[in-house]
Scaffold this motif. Structure first.
Motif, PDB file in Angstrom:
ATOM      1  N   ASN A 151      -5.277   1.222   5.672  1.00 13.11           N
ATOM      2  CA  ASN A 151      -4.476   0.705   6.795  1.00 13.11           C
ATOM      3  C   ASN A 151      -5.286  -0.147   7.764  1.00 13.11           C
ATOM      4  OD1 ASN A 151      -1.951   1.753   6.033  1.00 13.11           O
ATOM      5  ND2 ASN A 151      -2.557   3.761   6.798  1.00 13.11           N
ATOM      6  N   VAL A 154      -9.488  -6.232  -0.492  1.00  9.83           N
ATOM      7  CA  VAL A 154      -8.195  -6.247   0.214  1.00  9.83           C
ATOM      8  C   VAL A 154      -7.372  -5.023  -0.173  1.00  9.83           C
ATOM      9  CG1 VAL A 154      -5.964  -7.451   0.328  1.00  9.83           C
ATOM     10  CG2 VAL A 154      -8.090  -8.727   0.653  1.00  9.83           C
ATOM     11  N   SER A 155      -7.336  -4.696  -1.452  1.00  5.83           N
ATOM     12  CA  SER A 155      -6.567  -3.527  -1.900  1.00  5.83           C
ATOM     13  C   SER A 155      -7.060  -2.257  -1.218  1.00  5.83           C
ATOM     14  CB  SER A 155      -6.662  -3.373  -3.416  1.00  5.83           C
ATOM     15  OG  SER A 155      -6.052  -4.461  -4.051  1.00  5.83           O
ATOM     16  N   ILE A 174      -6.148  -2.250   2.494  1.00  3.98           N
ATOM     17  CA  ILE A 174      -4.727  -1.940   2.673  1.00  3.98           C
ATOM     18  C   ILE A 174      -4.516  -0.431   2.569  1.00  3.98           C
ATOM     19  CG2 ILE A 174      -2.450  -2.112   1.580  1.00  3.98           C
ATOM     20  CD1 ILE A 174      -3.117  -5.070   0.976  1.00  3.98           C
ATOM     21  N   GLU A 175      -5.163   0.217   1.591  1.00  4.53           N
ATOM     22  CA  GLU A 175      -5.060   1.676   1.443  1.00  4.53           C
ATOM     23  C   GLU A 175      -5.525   2.395   2.708  1.00  4.53           C
ATOM     24  OE1 GLU A 175      -7.350   2.865  -1.942  1.00  4.53           O
ATOM     25  OE2 GLU A 175      -6.138   1.685  -3.336  1.00  4.53           O
ATOM     26  N   GLU A 231      -2.775  -5.254   6.461  1.00  5.27           N
ATOM     27  CA  GLU A 231      -1.442  -5.048   5.905  1.00  5.27           C
ATOM     28  C   GLU A 231      -0.975  -6.322   5.233  1.00  5.27           C
ATOM     29  OE1 GLU A 231       0.781  -3.847   9.317  1.00  5.27           O
ATOM     30  OE2 GLU A 231       0.970  -5.881  10.079  1.00  5.27           O
ATOM     31  N   LYS A 232      -0.030  -6.148   4.328  1.00  9.67           N
ATOM     32  CA  LYS A 232       0.566  -7.263   3.606  1.00  9.67           C
ATOM     33  C   LYS A 232       1.890  -7.609   4.274  1.00  9.67           C
ATOM     34  CE  LYS A 232      -0.346  -7.974  -0.867  1.00  9.67           C
ATOM     35  NZ  LYS A 232      -0.334  -7.836  -2.308  1.00  9.67           N
ATOM     36  N   VAL A 285      -1.913 -11.474   3.778  1.00 12.85           N
ATOM     37  CA  VAL A 285      -2.575 -10.303   4.352  1.00 12.85           C
ATOM     38  C   VAL A 285      -3.014 -10.642   5.761  1.00 12.85           C
ATOM     39  CG1 VAL A 285      -3.283  -9.226   2.186  1.00 12.85           C
ATOM     40  CG2 VAL A 285      -4.773 -10.918   3.238  1.00 12.85           C
TER      41      VAL A 285
END
Length: 117
Positions: A94, A87-88, A91-92, A97-98, A104
């Protein structure tokens, strides 16, 4: 309007060419429609970042809607630590998103890939 993310395997020169074309287009009558592009230098880098497990995560998250990372790990029947790491990274990139409530979600309606030889 559907949101589409374009994923490409292309060189830095290709990205610069796309930027230059967009710049010239924008200097005309009206700016071009926004285009979301995620580029990778080569196929191994793409596959490292979008592994089958991460692709499955994206598909399941899109189908279920916003979830906590804990609930997502349970849904995927995977270890929380590994899902958290995926997930991290997503997210980086794109790809997800959180939300304000720390859930998420996938905000894209479609992901289209272009692989150039």
């Amino acid at each position: 309007m559907p949101k589409t993310l374009y994923i490409r395997v292309s060189t830095r020169d290709d990205a610069l060419d796309r930027f230059e074309a967009a710049w010239h287009l924008a200097s005309g009558r009206r700016p071009p429609a926004p285009l979301a592009v995620l580029s990778f230098a080569d196929l191994p880098l793409l596959m490292k970042n979008l592994s089958p497990a991460r692709w499955d995560l994206l598909q399941r998250l899109k189908a279920t809607g916003p979830l906590s990372i804990f609930a997502l790990a349970k849904l995927l029947e995977r270890d929380y630590k590994n899902v958290h790491g995926d997930v991290s990274r997503l997210i980086e990139l794109n790809l997800i998103e959180k939300t304000e409530t720390s859930l998420v979600r996938v905000s894209w309606d479609a992901v289209r890939a272009e692989l150039r030889l």
